[in-house]
Scaffold this motif. Structure first.
Motif, PDB file in Angstrom:
ATOM      1  N   ASN A 156      -3.667  30.601 -29.798  1.00 50.44           N
ATOM      2  CA  ASN A 156      -4.222  31.895 -29.397  1.00 50.44           C
ATOM      3  C   ASN A 156      -5.690  31.694 -29.036  1.00 50.44           C
ATOM      4  OD1 ASN A 156      -5.413  34.447 -29.290  1.00 50.44           O
ATOM      5  ND2 ASN A 156      -4.062  35.293 -30.843  1.00 50.44           N
ATOM      6  N   PRO A 157      -6.044  31.772 -27.750  1.00 49.40           N
ATOM      7  CA  PRO A 157      -7.441  31.542 -27.362  1.00 49.40           C
ATOM      8  C   PRO A 157      -8.406  32.564 -27.946  1.00 49.40           C
ATOM      9  CG  PRO A 157      -5.975  31.366 -25.463  1.00 49.40           C
ATOM     10  CD  PRO A 157      -5.173  31.954 -26.580  1.00 49.40           C
ATOM     11  N   ALA A 158      -7.935  33.776 -28.182  1.00 45.82           N
ATOM     12  CA  ALA A 158      -8.821  34.836 -28.654  1.00 45.82           C
ATOM     13  C   ALA A 158      -9.242  34.636 -30.107  1.00 45.82           C
ATOM     14  CB  ALA A 158      -8.142  36.200 -28.492  1.00 45.82           C
ATOM     15  N   THR A 159      -8.371  34.038 -30.915  1.00 45.94           N
ATOM     16  CA  THR A 159      -8.651  33.889 -32.350  1.00 45.94           C
ATOM     17  C   THR A 159      -8.833  32.451 -32.784  1.00 45.94           C
ATOM     18  OG1 THR A 159      -6.297  33.730 -32.915  1.00 45.94           O
ATOM     19  CG2 THR A 159      -7.259  35.953 -32.796  1.00 45.94           C
ATOM     20  N   GLY A 160      -8.362  31.507 -31.963  1.00 46.94           N
ATOM     21  CA  GLY A 160      -8.386  30.102 -32.357  1.00 46.94           C
ATOM     22  C   GLY A 160      -7.216  29.691 -33.226  1.00 46.94           C
ATOM     23  N   ASP A 161      -6.331  30.604 -33.557  1.00 50.08           N
ATOM     24  CA  ASP A 161      -5.156  30.255 -34.354  1.00 50.08           C
ATOM     25  C   ASP A 161      -4.278  29.278 -33.572  1.00 50.08           C
ATOM     26  OD1 ASP A 161      -5.912  31.948 -36.443  1.00 50.08           O
ATOM     27  OD2 ASP A 161      -4.872  33.663 -35.562  1.00 50.08           O
ATOM     28  N   GLU A 162      -3.783  28.268 -34.257  1.00 46.49           N
ATOM     29  CA  GLU A 162      -2.983  27.237 -33.601  1.00 46.49           C
ATOM     30  C   GLU A 162      -1.846  26.809 -34.515  1.00 46.49           C
ATOM     31  OE1 GLU A 162      -4.772  23.814 -31.204  1.00 46.49           O
ATOM     32  OE2 GLU A 162      -4.171  22.804 -33.067  1.00 46.49           O
ATOM     33  N   TRP A 163      -0.651  26.764 -33.941  1.00 46.96           N
ATOM     34  CA  TRP A 163       0.541  26.340 -34.669  1.00 46.96           C
ATOM     35  C   TRP A 163       1.119  25.114 -33.973  1.00 46.96           C
ATOM     36  CZ3 TRP A 163      -0.671  31.268 -33.164  1.00 46.96           C
ATOM     37  CH2 TRP A 163      -0.805  32.248 -34.168  1.00 46.96           C
ATOM     38  N   THR A 164       1.554  24.126 -34.743  1.00 46.63           N
ATOM     39  CA  THR A 164       2.122  22.915 -34.171  1.00 46.63           C
ATOM     40  C   THR A 164       3.393  22.530 -34.922  1.00 46.63           C
ATOM     41  OG1 THR A 164       0.861  21.434 -35.632  1.00 46.63           O
ATOM     42  CG2 THR A 164      -0.153  22.035 -33.506  1.00 46.63           C
ATOM     43  N   ALA A 165       4.227  21.737 -34.258  1.00 45.40           N
ATOM     44  CA  ALA A 165       5.433  21.219 -34.901  1.00 45.40           C
ATOM     45  C   ALA A 165       5.920  19.992 -34.159  1.00 45.40           C
ATOM     46  CB  ALA A 165       6.539  22.279 -34.925  1.00 45.40           C
ATOM     47  N   THR A 166       6.572  19.099 -34.890  1.00 45.31           N
ATOM     48  CA  THR A 166       7.330  17.999 -34.311  1.00 45.31           C
ATOM     49  C   THR A 166       8.720  18.028 -34.919  1.00 45.31           C
ATOM     50  OG1 THR A 166       6.483  16.477 -36.004  1.00 45.31           O
ATOM     51  CG2 THR A 166       5.367  16.488 -33.862  1.00 45.31           C
ATOM     52  N   LEU A 167       9.684  17.556 -34.172  1.00 41.28           N
ATOM     53  CA  LEU A 167      11.061  17.544 -34.642  1.00 41.28           C
ATOM     54  C   LEU A 167      11.175  16.661 -35.886  1.00 41.28           C
ATOM     55  CD1 LEU A 167      13.989  18.442 -34.041  1.00 41.28           C
ATOM     56  CD2 LEU A 167      14.239  16.320 -32.713  1.00 41.28           C
ATOM     57  N   GLY A 168      11.566  17.265 -36.981  1.00 41.65           N
ATOM     58  CA  GLY A 168      11.688  16.543 -38.243  1.00 41.65           C
ATOM     59  C   GLY A 168      10.388  16.358 -38.989  1.00 41.65           C
ATOM     60  N   GLY A 169       9.281  16.801 -38.389  1.00 41.15           N
ATOM     61  CA  GLY A 169       7.969  16.594 -39.013  1.00 41.15           C
ATOM     62  C   GLY A 169       7.344  17.846 -39.579  1.00 41.15           C
ATOM     63  N   GLY A 170       8.061  18.961 -39.526  1.00 42.79           N
ATOM     64  CA  GLY A 170       7.540  20.204 -40.081  1.00 42.79           C
ATOM     65  C   GLY A 170       6.700  20.984 -39.095  1.00 42.79           C
ATOM     66  N   ALA A 171       6.352  22.181 -39.520  1.00 46.34           N
ATOM     67  CA  ALA A 171       5.496  23.088 -38.747  1.00 46.34           C
ATOM     68  C   ALA A 171       4.205  23.287 -39.511  1.00 46.34           C
ATOM     69  CB  ALA A 171       6.205  24.424 -38.535  1.00 46.34           C
ATOM     70  N   TRP A 172       3.101  23.392 -38.775  1.00 46.95           N
ATOM     71  CA  TRP A 172       1.785  23.380 -39.414  1.00 46.95           C
ATOM     72  C   TRP A 172       0.841  24.388 -38.769  1.00 46.95           C
ATOM     73  CZ3 TRP A 172       1.052  19.865 -43.437  1.00 46.95           C
ATOM     74  CH2 TRP A 172       2.090  18.933 -43.605  1.00 46.95           C
ATOM     75  N   ARG A 173      -0.077  24.884 -39.580  1.00 42.56           N
ATOM     76  CA  ARG A 173      -1.185  25.701 -39.098  1.00 42.56           C
ATOM     77  C   ARG A 173      -2.397  25.422 -39.972  1.00 42.56           C
ATOM     78  NH1 ARG A 173      -1.761  32.335 -39.142  1.00 42.56           N
ATOM     79  NH2 ARG A 173      -3.924  32.393 -38.428  1.00 42.56           N
ATOM     80  N   ALA A 174      -3.488  24.997 -39.351  1.00 43.72           N
ATOM     81  CA  ALA A 174      -4.754  24.738 -40.056  1.00 43.72           C
ATOM     82  C   ALA A 174      -4.554  23.831 -41.266  1.00 43.72           C
ATOM     83  CB  ALA A 174      -5.393  26.055 -40.481  1.00 43.72           C
ATOM     84  N   GLY A 175      -3.748  22.789 -41.079  1.00 40.04           N
ATOM     85  CA  GLY A 175      -3.538  21.827 -42.147  1.00 40.04           C
ATOM     86  C   GLY A 175      -2.554  22.247 -43.217  1.00 40.04           C
ATOM     87  N   ARG A 176      -1.941  23.393 -43.067  1.00 37.49           N
ATOM     88  CA  ARG A 176      -0.981  23.893 -44.065  1.00 37.49           C
ATOM     89  C   ARG A 176       0.421  23.841 -43.491  1.00 37.49           C
ATOM     90  NH1 ARG A 176       1.182  29.102 -45.129  1.00 37.49           N
ATOM     91  NH2 ARG A 176      -0.141  30.002 -43.485  1.00 37.49           N
ATOM     92  N   ARG A 177       1.327  23.235 -44.252  1.00 36.67           N
ATOM     93  CA  ARG A 177       2.714  23.197 -43.799  1.00 36.67           C
ATOM     94  C   ARG A 177       3.330  24.581 -43.978  1.00 36.67           C
ATOM     95  NH1 ARG A 177       7.025  18.308 -44.335  1.00 36.67           N
ATOM     96  NH2 ARG A 177       8.674  19.295 -43.095  1.00 36.67           N
ATOM     97  N   LEU A 178       4.055  25.024 -42.966  1.00 34.89           N
ATOM     98  CA  LEU A 178       4.571  26.381 -42.951  1.00 34.89           C
ATOM     99  C   LEU A 178       5.991  26.453 -43.494  1.00 34.89           C
ATOM    100  CD1 LEU A 178       3.337  27.529 -39.425  1.00 34.89           C
ATOM    101  CD2 LEU A 178       2.166  27.708 -41.624  1.00 34.89           C
ATOM    102  N   ALA A 179       6.279  27.577 -44.124  1.00 35.23           N
ATOM    103  CA  ALA A 179       7.628  27.876 -44.590  1.00 35.23           C
ATOM    104  C   ALA A 179       7.890  29.341 -44.304  1.00 35.23           C
ATOM    105  CB  ALA A 179       7.775  27.585 -46.083  1.00 35.23           C
ATOM    106  N   CYS A 180       9.067  29.628 -43.783  1.00 36.73           N
ATOM    107  CA  CYS A 180       9.393  31.000 -43.413  1.00 36.73           C
ATOM    108  C   CYS A 180       9.620  31.855 -44.660  1.00 36.73           C
ATOM    109  CB  CYS A 180      10.612  31.040 -42.498  1.00 36.73           C
ATOM    110  SG  CYS A 180      12.132  30.424 -43.257  1.00 36.73           S
ATOM    111  N   SER A 181       9.780  33.124 -44.440  1.00 31.87           N
ATOM    112  CA  SER A 181       9.983  34.103 -45.512  1.00 31.87           C
ATOM    113  C   SER A 181      11.210  33.758 -46.351  1.00 31.87           C
ATOM    114  CB  SER A 181      10.134  35.492 -44.895  1.00 31.87           C
ATOM    115  OG  SER A 181      10.595  36.429 -45.836  1.00 31.87           O
ATOM    116  N   THR A 182      11.181  34.224 -47.595  1.00 23.90           N
ATOM    117  CA  THR A 182      12.343  34.079 -48.477  1.00 23.90           C
ATOM    118  C   THR A 182      12.936  35.442 -48.829  1.00 23.90           C
ATOM    119  OG1 THR A 182      10.899  34.052 -50.428  1.00 23.90           O
ATOM    120  CG2 THR A 182      11.506  31.913 -49.464  1.00 23.90           C
TER     121      THR A 182
END
Length: 281
Positions: free
Chosen positions: A136-162
């Motif tokens: 997001n250019p307006a906020t600088g928020d950035e999300w990344t992922a690789t196949l089998g390597g997890g999803a990440w934002r600002a150095g934190r591994r992400l997990a969806c809702s439970t």
């Protein structure tokens, strides 16, 4: 570093997803800064595509050119599928990389100065997205992922809702540009609303998928997404543990995308199927 991919019973060497992600992050950060700068300078040329409400700006085209030029210089043998220019380059080898680009996802938000838009770039090998970044250019928020390597934002591994109770789920969605399709989508939302905690419509599918990945939304659905809308965000959501599917056994795609944690996926799927959410125009 390379990895191998099974293709027609054999194995071919393919680019490491981490290397592809590094390329994607570098160019997306540059492209996001260009988009932010162009927005600060004021919106110039604005035209429409499929309907009078489906807008495209000069910035969309400028950002897409910027990314394609970078990719052609950095990885000249790769193909690029962009929202504004279609596909450039050919997919010759099974191990070939195709980049899937949305230069500005959420152009209407961008046009109005709402800080909910993104540059989205995914890398696909053998028909499977293996790396992706949404920024997001307006906020600088950035999300990344690789196949089998997890999803990440600002150095934190992400997990969806439970969440387990559909009635307590905050659900995101979006609407198409065709008036007839919107009318059908409105009936779906109207019927679903009493069955969930609430509905949110932010206007950028790639960000919606990433918000689902991090649990800021419990789930997300939409009909009519193009590959560039969901390539990177879909991988982020999947790698965070969400189930990203279509309806009634169909794969996710233009017909329908549902992203939800396993705890409520089937419940929400059943509601959406009952409401014919994938139907209509």
């Amino acid at each position: 570093m390379n990895r191998e991919l099974a293709v027609l019973g054999g194995w071919v060497s393919v680019a490491d997803p981490n290397e592809l992600l590094a390329v994607a992050v570098s160019i997306v950060r540059s492209a996001a800064e260009l988009a932010r700068t162009l927005r600060a300078q004021g919106i110039g040329e604005v035209s429409t595509k499929s309907t009078p409400t489906d807008v495209v700006t000069a910035a969309d085209r400028a950002v897409e050119r910027h990314v394609i030029e970078f990719l052609h210089e950095t990885r000249p043998d790769d193909a690029v599928l962009g929202e504004e220019t279609g596909q450039t380059g050919e997919m010759v080898a099974p191990s070939a990389v195709r980049w899937i680009l949305d230069p500005i996802d959420g152009t209407v938000n961008y046009l109005y100065g709402l800080p909910q838009y993104a540059v989205s770039l995914g890398a696909e090998v053998g028909g499977q997205v293996v790396a992706g970044v949404v920024r997001n250019p307006a906020t600088g928020d950035e999300w990344t992922a690789t196949l089998g390597g997890g999803a990440w934002r600002a150095g934190r591994r992400l997990a969806c809702s439970t969440v387990t109770d559909l009635g307590q789920a905050l659900v995101g969605t979006g609407f198409g540009y065709d008036p007839a399709r919107r009318a059908h989508q409105a009936t779906v939302v109207a019927a679903l609303l009493p069955r969930v905690r609430d509905i949110r419509r932010f206007g950028a599918a790639s960000i919606d998928l990433c918000l689902t990945a991090e649990g800021s939304l419990d789930a997300y659905f939409e009909k009519g997404l193009n590959p560039w809308d969901s390539a990177a965000g879909g991988l982020v959501a999947t790698e965070a543990g969400a189930l990203v599917t279509g309806l009634n056994g169909a794969p996710p795609g233009p017909g329908f995308v549902l992203a939800a944690p396993p705890t409520i996926h089937d419940l929400l799927h059943a509601e959406l199927a009952e409401l014919d959410a994938a139907g209509g125009p």
